[in-house]
Design a protein around this motif. Structure first.
Motif, mmCIF file in Angstrom:
data_model
loop_
_atom_site.group_PDB
_atom_site.id
_atom_site.type_symbol
_atom_site.label_atom_id
_atom_site.label_comp_id
_atom_site.label_asym_id
_atom_site.label_seq_id
_atom_site.Cartn_x
_atom_site.Cartn_y
_atom_site.Cartn_z
ATOM 1 N N LEU A 262 0.807 -1.219 0.000
ATOM 2 C CA LEU A 262 0.000 0.000 0.000
ATOM 3 C C LEU A 262 0.841 1.270 0.000
ATOM 4 O O LEU A 262 0.404 2.317 -0.495
ATOM 5 N N LEU A 263 2.040 1.194 0.538
ATOM 6 C CA LEU A 263 2.898 2.373 0.590
ATOM 7 C C LEU A 263 3.393 2.795 -0.792
ATOM 8 O O LEU A 263 3.945 3.883 -0.953
ATOM 9 N N THR A 264 3.208 1.929 -1.795
ATOM 10 C CA THR A 264 3.616 2.279 -3.165
ATOM 11 C C THR A 264 2.482 2.883 -3.974
ATOM 12 O O THR A 264 2.703 3.344 -5.098
ATOM 13 N N TRP A 265 1.263 2.901 -3.448
ATOM 14 C CA TRP A 265 0.112 3.382 -4.223
ATOM 15 C C TRP A 265 0.138 4.905 -4.330
ATOM 16 O O TRP A 265 0.425 5.608 -3.363
ATOM 17 N N LYS A 266 -0.185 5.402 -5.526
ATOM 18 C CA LYS A 266 -0.131 6.837 -5.798
ATOM 19 C C LYS A 266 -1.443 7.522 -5.407
ATOM 20 O O LYS A 266 -2.534 7.021 -5.704
ATOM 21 N N ILE A 267 -1.302 8.663 -4.770
ATOM 22 C CA ILE A 267 -2.456 9.414 -4.281
ATOM 23 C C ILE A 267 -2.386 10.846 -4.783
ATOM 24 O O ILE A 267 -1.331 11.477 -4.775
ATOM 25 N N SER A 268 -3.516 11.344 -5.253
ATOM 26 C CA SER A 268 -3.631 12.745 -5.654
ATOM 27 C C SER A 268 -4.705 13.387 -4.790
ATOM 28 O O SER A 268 -5.879 13.005 -4.852
ATOM 29 N N GLY A 269 -4.308 14.328 -3.965
ATOM 30 C CA GLY A 269 -5.270 14.921 -3.043
ATOM 31 C C GLY A 269 -5.713 13.896 -2.023
ATOM 32 O O GLY A 269 -4.904 13.363 -1.266
ATOM 33 N N THR A 270 -7.009 13.589 -2.029
ATOM 34 C CA THR A 270 -7.550 12.604 -1.076
ATOM 35 C C THR A 270 -7.901 11.283 -1.742
ATOM 36 O O THR A 270 -8.400 10.379 -1.081
ATOM 37 N N GLU A 271 -7.654 11.190 -3.060
ATOM 38 C CA GLU A 271 -8.075 9.990 -3.795
ATOM 39 C C GLU A 271 -6.891 9.278 -4.430
ATOM 40 O O GLU A 271 -5.846 9.883 -4.733
#
Length: 389
Positions: A262-271
């Motif tokens: 999960l630490l590799t997942w990309k996040i933009s803002g809150t999503e």
């Protein structure tokens, strides 16, 4: 590239009354729950909930004020994110209660769940994925040979207990096997409980042997509140029969097993950052693992499960960390247990292992032919089958 760390830093000053629970919160909570918070928080629903910041402080102290990985395959960065969250207004306002864990050798059971109380009155249930224990990995395999594992029943029971003890909307989350448990619990819980589920998050969780679960009225009822995320080269989330109501999300890694983190997942803002579709590695995994399900002989599954169980016990270790630290004795003990199994049991086990690369290679060739992507065709057929029922 923003991820969990950046999300916590950028939005940690926002309370849940200012900004409701979001996709990134789901990822953050599922990530930190790989840490054994049951060492700090009571398992009882009747005990006073603990402030999240206090839980973090106590857990860090329990680990000697060091960031220690929760297992061989789990990064010490999980502990760092826990302490980062504890210093933020948003997460410090949370309370945690009823952190329950059950571990059993036979039948193989590795289960953990916790309840997070938000200041806006909502309740978040988090189911843990596979931890460092070898028995946890054995229960993962049992997903292949049975229609139900012990953790399924425990998840349903736990979600029911949450509904009985707390009012308000419920959010259900899980990563890996925890995502599988989250979905199963939502499908099998009481109608009154399911009506209270505001959102269900399944983060790269494997599917089920029993495909009929996706054709039930309960699935049709929950699907509009269901968020299923797979990284672009998903391997775990494409195991077994799964639904195709998923969103593909970006990862900082290339290979599927590494993208599972999960630490590799990309996040933009809150999503989470959405992608159009699985990449070629994800499609190979999807098609190949689907073929593996059709090839698997469930009459031989007991032999495969027995061999795995005995080799695990023969290693003399409870977890992957122990195997790594005591490699010589673990391998020697496991090999001795392997040799003591019957010829039929060993042959069935070897066939299962060899079928995995065979199916993936066959899928790569099939996709390489350029025919209207076999995985997409099968997905369409599956969705049509659901719609027809």
């Amino acid at each position: 590239m923003a991820g969990v760390e950046e999300y916590i830093r950028n939005y940690g000053d926002k309370s849940f009354t200012e900004m409701p629970f979001c996709e990134a919160d789901n990822v953050a909570l599922c990530n930190i729950f790989y840490l054994p918070l049951e060492k700090i928080v009571s398992a009882s629903f009747d005990d006073e909930p603990m402030d999240f910041a206090q839980v973090c402080k106590c857990f860090y102290s329990y680990n000697g004020c060091k960031h220690i990985p929760a297992g061989l395959l789990l990064s010490k960065n999980i502990s760092k994110r826990l302490m980062q969250m504890s210093e933020c207004k948003r997460f410090a306002e949370m309370k945690i209660v009823a952190v329950q864990e059950k571990f059993c050798v036979s039948p193989a059971t590795q289960f953990a769940a916790c309840t997070v109380l938000l200041p806006d009155g909502k309740v978040v249930v988090v189911f843990r994925g596979t931890d460092d224990t070898l028995i946890g990995w054995k229960e993962d395999f049992d997903l292949y040979i049975t229609k139900g594992i012990p953790s399924h029943a425990l998840a349903v029971e736990y979600l029911g207990a949450v509904a009985a003890h707390f009012e308000g909307k419920i959010i259900v989350c899980g990563h890996s096997k925890g995502g599988n448990l989250a979905l199963y619990a939502a499908l099998k819980c009481e109608q009154e409980t399911r009506d209270r589920i505001e959102c269900l998050y399944n983060n790269d969780g494997p599917g089920f042997v029993d495909a009929s679960l996706f054709r039930t009225p309960q699935y049709k009822e929950i699907v509009d509140r269901y968020k299923h995320f797979l990284p672009t080269a998903s391997f775990v989330g494409t195991l077994l029969t799964h639904d195709y109501d998923y969103t593909v999300v970006g990862s900082k890694r290339v290979l599927g097993p590494l993208q599972h983190d999960l630490l590799t997942w990309k996040i933009s803002g809150t999503e989470l950052i959405a992608k159009d579709e699985l990449n070629i590695l994800g499609k190979i995994a999807d098609l190949g693992l689907m073929e593996l399900v059709t090839r698997f002989n469930h009459d031989q599954g007991d032999n495969v499960g027995t061999v795995m169980q005995e080799v695990i016990l023969g290693s003399g270790q409870t977890g992957l960390t122990g195997v790594a630290k005591n490699a010589v004795s673990a391998v020697s003990g496991g090999w001795k247990a392997w040799k003591e199994r019957t010829d039929d049991e060993r042959e069935d086990f070897k066939k299962f292992l060899f079928d995995i690369p065979r199916c993936l290679v066959a899928a790569a060739f099939e996709l390489g032919k350029g025919a209207a992507t076999a995985a997409e065709k099968r997905a369409t057929e599956f969705v049509d089958a659901i719609a027809a029922n």
